[in-house]
Design a protein around this motif. Structure first.
Motif, PDB file in Angstrom:
ATOM      1  N   SER A 181       0.813  -1.220   0.000  1.00 59.80           N
ATOM      2  CA  SER A 181       0.000   0.000   0.000  1.00 59.80           C
ATOM      3  C   SER A 181       0.844   1.267   0.000  1.00 59.80           C
ATOM      4  N   LEU A 182       2.136   1.149   0.322  1.00 62.61           N
ATOM      5  CA  LEU A 182       3.014   2.320   0.367  1.00 62.61           C
ATOM      6  C   LEU A 182       4.001   2.334  -0.797  1.00 62.61           C
ATOM      7  N   ASN A 226       1.630   7.933  -0.658  1.00 66.66           N
ATOM      8  CA  ASN A 226       0.840   7.173   0.307  1.00 66.66           C
ATOM      9  C   ASN A 226       1.559   6.957   1.630  1.00 66.66           C
ATOM     10  N   ARG A 248       8.376   5.934   3.666  1.00 63.31           N
ATOM     11  CA  ARG A 248       7.838   6.154   2.334  1.00 63.31           C
ATOM     12  C   ARG A 248       8.896   5.880   1.266  1.00 63.31           C
TER      13      ARG A 248
END
Length: 451
Positions: A262-263, A268, A274
């Protein structure tokens, strides 16, 4: 919740290299086996999981093993529904799906025999005839389930329809025999009905990448009775001294950074977690030749900006672990001019300084980006900004007429526009070959067609 203990295996090693455990609260832990740590040619599973005696707790173990699960919901959902598992139950899902993890890795119930072994072309594969191939490709094109007799031995990450197959020495397609554990050698990517030209566009992007000197995954496009598919040779495969297919351990940058899927885009993440230039720098510093890898990455960034590929996220860069422990960046793959699709975002996968779009990039943004990659000398920054930008843009300009003649004019116009944008931002002269082109994307993102 019951405790689950799983063996973690790496193709090429006779015994499990470690264990993944889920406790009663659902937390994960991973530890290398002491025997494996004593092996002279032991390699880490990941930069985020170096070879250490201490166990890795949930915060470290979860992202890596979560990345082994597919991004497509379909295959996961079947197990979730059948077994009543939660999506957060990574170990529970790997109990059922772990034998088919991508790459050289498998995660298996405790005490299970190896699920992945070298493949013998003569004994471990069954040929697919043309009718079977066409049926498979058309099923993927229509987003339908594969034919009943078809095994997909290596469920693949990503959102596009694809299947892993093997091409035998005589050029025919085959699939590993069920239960053989033999590797595949190629990936067949099939577009959906709304994007029939994607294989040709991706092949052209890969061809440009190779022409400019980047190590790039080999690919070709083939027609299957009206449906084109991109056939890519896997870079994480090789042949051993007995001419058997073997797997090479690899991981994507998300795994190397300990980031969950998801990152995979910087936008995001959070400040300390990140996919940004500083994180990328930490990965490149762990390779065999950081200076060379950084220059290549910077050139690749410029290439992506100019070719309109804004989907170069953390799972579209990978590391290869060589025998003896060497680490290098894998060949480029998954290259697509996504800016040709008006339904897709124009946001960059990782920021260039403060810029999150091509149209926002300034000289100062590029300098900030270079500093984050460890290039602090202003002289070195200027050399890279001017020299690499001129080199990449000049090489791409040299391909534009060929692209025009080969049906890729719209892609060529996108490149022309992006080169104009970037050279102007860097205060560099725009060559006549760009100014003379009769179609551009305007700076707002819409097409401007010349007369």
């Amino acid at each position: 919740m019951d405790i689950i203990a799983l063996d973690v295996r790496l193709d090429g090693f006779d015994n499990p290299i470690g264990n993944l455990v889920r406790d009663e609260a659902g937390a994960l832990a991973f530890a290398y086996s002491s025997t494996y740590l004593e092996t002279p040619d032991a390699i880490p599973l990941s930069l985020s999981l170096p070879l250490e005696e201490e166990a890795y707790e949930d915060n470290d173990a979860r992202p890596f093993f979560d990345n082994l699960l597919q991004e497509r919901d379909g295959p996961l959902q079947k197990v979730l529904d059948r077994e009543g598992l939660a999506r957060s139950d990574v170990a529970g899902l790997l109990f059922y799906l772990g034998r088919d993890c991508p790459g050289a890795l498998s995660v298996l119930p405790l005490g299970s025999p190896a699920a992945k072994v070298p493949g013998n072309f003569k004994t471990d594969y069954r040929r697919l005839d043309e009718a079977q191939l066409i049926k498979i490709v058309h099923s993927l094109h229509r987003r339908q389930r594969l034919p009943d007799e078809t095994e997909d031995p290596s469920p693949l990450a990503g959102v596009q329809s694809k299947i892993a197959l093997t091409i035998l020495p005589d050029g025919t397609f085959a699939e590993p025999l069920p239960g053989s554990g033999a590797p595949t050698t190629h990936i067949v990517k099939v577009p959906d009905r709304a994007h029939p030209n994607d294989p040709d566009l991706e092949l052209e992007a890969l061809r440009l990448s190779a022409t400019l000197g980047f190590e790039t995954a080999e690919a070709t496009v083939r027609d299957f009775e009206g449906v084109s598919a991109l056939i890519i040779r896997r870079f994480d495969r090789s042949l051993d001294q007995d001419n058997r297919v073997i797997r090479i351990h690899q991981e994507d940058f998300a795994q190397a950074l300990g980031l969950p899927p998801s990152l995979k885009y910087e936008r995001n993440g959070t400040v300390d977690r990140r996919f940004d230039a500083e994180a990328i720098n930490s990965v490149l510093n762990a390779t065999n030749d950081p200076a060379a890898e950084k220059q290549t990455f910077i050139a690749a960034t410029l290439f992506d900006l100019m070719t309109g590929n804004v989907d170069a996220h953390a799972k579209n860069f990978a590391l290869l672990y060589e025998p003896g422990g060497g680490v290098r960046v894998a060949p480029r793959y998954d290259l697509m001019p996504t800016r040709l699709d008006p339904d897709l975002t124009d946001l960059l996968p990782y920021a260039i300084g403060e810029a999150t779009k091509l149209t926002e990039i300034t000289e100062e943004d590029f300098s900030v980006f270079l500093r984050a990659l460890g290039i602090v000398s202003e002289r070195a920054q200027r050399r890279l900004r001017l020299g690499l930008t001129g080199q990449v843009s000049g090489s791409l300009i040299g391909e534009l007429r060929r692209m025009d003649r080969s049906g890729m004019k719209r892609f060529a116009d996108l490149i022309g526009h992006n080169i104009d944008e970037l050279l102007t931002a860097f205060g560099l002269p725009v060559p006549d070959q760009i100014r003379e082109r009769d179609a551009y994307l305007d700076r707002g993102g819409g097409w401007l067609l010349g007369s």
